[in-house]
Design a protein around this motif. Structure first.
Motif, PDB file in Angstrom:
ATOM      1  N   GLY A 165      -0.146   0.752 -15.221  1.00 31.03           N
ATOM      2  CA  GLY A 165       0.867   1.748 -15.565  1.00 31.03           C
ATOM      3  C   GLY A 165       1.165   2.741 -14.462  1.00 31.03           C
ATOM      4  O   GLY A 165       1.660   3.843 -14.725  1.00 31.03           O
ATOM      5  N   VAL A 166       0.870   2.367 -13.217  1.00 31.61           N
ATOM      6  CA  VAL A 166       1.188   3.237 -12.077  1.00 31.61           C
ATOM      7  C   VAL A 166       2.674   3.068 -11.760  1.00 31.61           C
ATOM      8  O   VAL A 166       3.231   1.976 -11.914  1.00 31.61           O
ATOM      9  N   THR A 167       3.311   4.135 -11.339  1.00 29.69           N
ATOM     10  CA  THR A 167       4.742   4.066 -11.016  1.00 29.69           C
ATOM     11  C   THR A 167       4.946   4.175  -9.509  1.00 29.69           C
ATOM     12  O   THR A 167       4.024   4.539  -8.762  1.00 29.69           O
ATOM     13  N   ASP A 168       6.166   3.900  -9.081  1.00 26.08           N
ATOM     14  CA  ASP A 168       6.479   4.054  -7.655  1.00 26.08           C
ATOM     15  C   ASP A 168       6.217   5.490  -7.204  1.00 26.08           C
ATOM     16  O   ASP A 168       5.785   5.729  -6.081  1.00 26.08           O
ATOM     17  N   ALA A 169       6.467   6.433  -8.107  1.00 29.71           N
ATOM     18  CA  ALA A 169       6.281   7.844  -7.743  1.00 29.71           C
ATOM     19  C   ALA A 169       4.806   8.241  -7.751  1.00 29.71           C
ATOM     20  O   ALA A 169       4.372   9.068  -6.938  1.00 29.71           O
ATOM     21  N   SER A 170       4.017   7.661  -8.663  1.00 26.76           N
ATOM     22  CA  SER A 170       2.611   8.092  -8.752  1.00 26.76           C
ATOM     23  C   SER A 170       1.693   7.311  -7.804  1.00 26.76           C
ATOM     24  O   SER A 170       0.556   7.719  -7.574  1.00 26.76           O
ATOM     25  N   TRP A 171       2.181   6.198  -7.247  1.00 27.61           N
ATOM     26  CA  TRP A 171       1.332   5.386  -6.384  1.00 27.61           C
ATOM     27  C   TRP A 171       0.892   6.128  -5.101  1.00 27.61           C
ATOM     28  O   TRP A 171      -0.307   6.111  -4.774  1.00 27.61           O
ATOM     29  N   PRO A 172       1.822   6.815  -4.374  1.00 24.16           N
ATOM     30  CA  PRO A 172       1.342   7.497  -3.147  1.00 24.16           C
ATOM     31  C   PRO A 172       0.257   8.531  -3.408  1.00 24.16           C
ATOM     32  O   PRO A 172      -0.794   8.504  -2.747  1.00 24.16           O
ATOM     33  N   PRO A 173       0.432   9.457  -4.377  1.00 28.18           N
ATOM     34  CA  PRO A 173      -0.680  10.391  -4.606  1.00 28.18           C
ATOM     35  C   PRO A 173      -1.930   9.705  -5.153  1.00 28.18           C
ATOM     36  O   PRO A 173      -3.055  10.149  -4.888  1.00 28.18           O
ATOM     37  N   LEU A 174      -1.755   8.622  -5.905  1.00 24.92           N
ATOM     38  CA  LEU A 174      -2.931   7.868  -6.373  1.00 24.92           C
ATOM     39  C   LEU A 174      -3.722   7.345  -5.182  1.00 24.92           C
ATOM     40  O   LEU A 174      -4.950   7.468  -5.138  1.00 24.92           O
ATOM     41  N   MET A 175      -3.023   6.774  -4.204  1.00 23.18           N
ATOM     42  CA  MET A 175      -3.737   6.214  -3.052  1.00 23.18           C
ATOM     43  C   MET A 175      -4.474   7.308  -2.281  1.00 23.18           C
ATOM     44  O   MET A 175      -5.606   7.109  -1.836  1.00 23.18           O
ATOM     45  N   ALA A 176      -3.838   8.451  -2.129  1.00 20.11           N
ATOM     46  CA  ALA A 176      -4.506   9.562  -1.434  1.00 20.11           C
ATOM     47  C   ALA A 176      -5.776   9.960  -2.190  1.00 20.11           C
ATOM     48  O   ALA A 176      -6.827  10.216  -1.587  1.00 20.11           O
ATOM     49  N   PHE A 177      -5.696   9.971  -3.505  1.00 26.64           N
ATOM     50  CA  PHE A 177      -6.845  10.342  -4.348  1.00 26.64           C
ATOM     51  C   PHE A 177      -7.954   9.298  -4.223  1.00 26.64           C
ATOM     52  O   PHE A 177      -9.134   9.627  -4.076  1.00 26.64           O
ATOM     53  N   LEU A 178      -7.571   8.014  -4.275  1.00 27.60           N
ATOM     54  CA  LEU A 178      -8.581   6.946  -4.191  1.00 27.60           C
ATOM     55  C   LEU A 178      -9.260   6.945  -2.820  1.00 27.60           C
ATOM     56  O   LEU A 178     -10.472   6.724  -2.718  1.00 27.60           O
ATOM     57  N   VAL A 179      -8.489   7.186  -1.766  1.00 21.78           N
ATOM     58  CA  VAL A 179      -9.081   7.245  -0.423  1.00 21.78           C
ATOM     59  C   VAL A 179     -10.031   8.442  -0.335  1.00 21.78           C
ATOM     60  O   VAL A 179     -11.148   8.330   0.184  1.00 21.78           O
ATOM     61  N   GLU A 180      -9.599   9.566  -0.869  1.00 24.26           N
ATOM     62  CA  GLU A 180     -10.437  10.783  -0.811  1.00 24.26           C
ATOM     63  C   GLU A 180     -11.790  10.541  -1.484  1.00 24.26           C
ATOM     64  O   GLU A 180     -12.813  11.026  -1.010  1.00 24.26           O
ATOM     65  N   HIS A 181     -11.810   9.760  -2.544  1.00 18.97           N
ATOM     66  CA  HIS A 181     -13.067   9.501  -3.268  1.00 18.97           C
ATOM     67  C   HIS A 181     -13.737   8.203  -2.831  1.00 18.97           C
ATOM     68  O   HIS A 181     -14.627   7.695  -3.515  1.00 18.97           O
ATOM     69  N   GLN A 182     -13.285   7.698  -1.704  1.00 20.39           N
ATOM     70  CA  GLN A 182     -13.883   6.490  -1.110  1.00 20.39           C
ATOM     71  C   GLN A 182     -13.906   5.313  -2.077  1.00 20.39           C
ATOM     72  O   GLN A 182     -14.829   4.492  -2.076  1.00 20.39           O
ATOM     73  N   LEU A 183     -12.872   5.269  -2.897  1.00 21.40           N
ATOM     74  CA  LEU A 183     -12.709   4.115  -3.780  1.00 21.40           C
ATOM     75  C   LEU A 183     -11.875   3.036  -3.101  1.00 21.40           C
ATOM     76  O   LEU A 183     -11.890   1.876  -3.515  1.00 21.40           O
TER      77      LEU A 183
END
Ligand code: SF4
Length: 393
Positions: free
Chosen positions: A67-85
């Motif tokens: 359920g990720v959207t085109d708009a939510s994907w960039p901040p999601l990726m930043a969040f996942l990288v920040e948490h080393q996921l």
């Protein structure tokens, strides 16, 4: 004849999400098949903030958000990288996935080999996206039924063994360094002999090279993780491989949980498995949480249901609600599939319901694409047929 489902030839990742019926699907590969409890909480936060709040555990021990959207994907990726996921390097995702046997120990051969492969990952050949590596170097292999193209296992004599998928026997090697060397060499042989055309090792018909003889038997398969107490903690199951973020957070986070024991405070990490099960490390009390399977007798363990509609754009029927309705109705294996592709189970099941054009086909002792005994049924009609079949047995 059943319509052919569309088959996509690549594996989605986090940097290459896949468009599905409910938005983008973002797949996270836990490093060493393990996440810290803090990372699990971060993943739950990510699922709720940037996706639909659902988390799936795949048959290759990956975790995916929906359920990720085109708009939510960039901040999601930043969040996942920040948490080393997720690595900040998209190229890292192109390396073959490493699946580790659950309950590996720091410093054992499985862990050592995984670390070596992480260090030397760039030396592996560039292979098709679905190619994976199982590191299963305990006393007896347990990942034998899980998808992998190359396997490092233990032989009947106790030696390390490198085995190509599709071969019953492998090549014995002297130690962990030799295992990694042999594996790297095999990946280059695979590509040089047409592996890209074959796509997977199992379909690759080129004979193995002389330096990789298939002449040594792996040890007999060991037991998979049972639910409940384990020497490393507790094992819980996810119904049909799916869990709500708040449920998973509750399992690893004592602050928000309705837990019966403060011992859960000590959960240090969560190991992911290819069997819809999680090993909660250092947990000594099984959490009583709705949405997790705690008992080996739970009928849902014998059931497979793919995401279905509205989650998969190839599905014309909802699968998971029907699976919940059938919970406990039928003895033996049950498969509910949104279409004939049968993603959730490739082997036959005692009962299979396959969606087609918004209705269900009923298949007995078959796969999702097998010939049905009844077809074109509404959900209620399918339930009636199953009830009659159950009563007649
Ligand atoms: S089997 Fe299920 S998940 Fe796979 S393509 Fe069909 S509907 Fe989608």
């Amino acid at each position: 004849m059943l319509p052919s489902p569309r088959i996509k030839g690549w594996c989605p990742g986090a940097w290459r999400p896949m468009a599905t019926g409910d938005g983008l699907l973002v797949r996270v590969r836990p490093s060493l098949s393990q996440l810290s409890s803090q990372q699990v909480v971060a993943l739950c936060d990510a699922a709720e903030t940037f996706g639909s709040g659902l988390i799936e555990l795949t048959s290759r021990a990956n975790l995916q958000l929906r359920g990720v959207t085109d708009a939510s994907w960039p901040p999601l990726m930043a969040f996942l990288v920040e948490h080393q996921l997720v690595s900040d390097d998209p190229e890292a995702e192109r390396q073959p996935q490493l699946m580790l046997v659950p309950a590996w120990q720091k410093g054992d051969d499985t862990h050592t080999i995984a670390r070596l492969l992480q260090t030397r990952g760039s030396e592996l050949a560039t292979m098709p996206g679905k190619v994976g590596i199982a590191i299963d170097a305990g006393n007896a292999p347990v990942l034998v039924d899980s998808a992998a193209d190359f396997r490092i296992e233990r032989s009947t004599e106790g030696d390390l063994l490198v085995r190509a998928d599709g071969y019953a026997l492998g090549t014995a090697v002297s130690d962990t360094d030799a295992a990694v060397e042999q594996l790297i060499r095999l990946t280059h042989w695979f590509v040089a002999t047409g592996g890209w055309d074959a796509g997977r090792m199992r379909r690759h018909t080129a004979p193995l090279p002389d330096w990789a003889p298939a002449d040594t038997a792996p040890a007999p398969p060991g037991e998979k993780l049972a639910l409940g107490e384990h020497r490393e903690g507790m094992v819980v199951g996810l119904p049909f491989g799916r869990v709500a973020a708040d449920t998973l957070r509750e399992a690893v986070s004592p602050v928000s949980g309705s837990l019966t024991s403060a011992s859960l405070v000590n959960i240090s990490a969560v190991q992911v498995t290819p069997w819809r099960r999680l090993l909660l490390q250092d947990c000594d009390t099984l959490p009583a949480i709705d949405g997790l399977i705690r008992h080996n007798s739970d009928p849902r363990l014998a059931m497979n249901a793919c995401p279905g509609a509205p989650y998969c754009e190839q599905a014309s029927v909802a699968t998971q609600p029907l699976a919940e309705k059938l919970n406990g109705w039928v003895e033996g294996t049950v498969h509910i599939s949104g279409c004939a592709k049968g993603c959730a189970r490739q082997r036959p099941a005692a009962l299979c319901l396959t969606g087609r054009d918004g209705r269900f086909d009923v298949i007995i002792n078959g796969r999702a694409d097998s010939a049905p005994v009844k077809s074109g049924l509404t959900e209620n009609e399918a339930l009636d047929v199953i009830k009659k079949l159950s009563e007649s047995r």
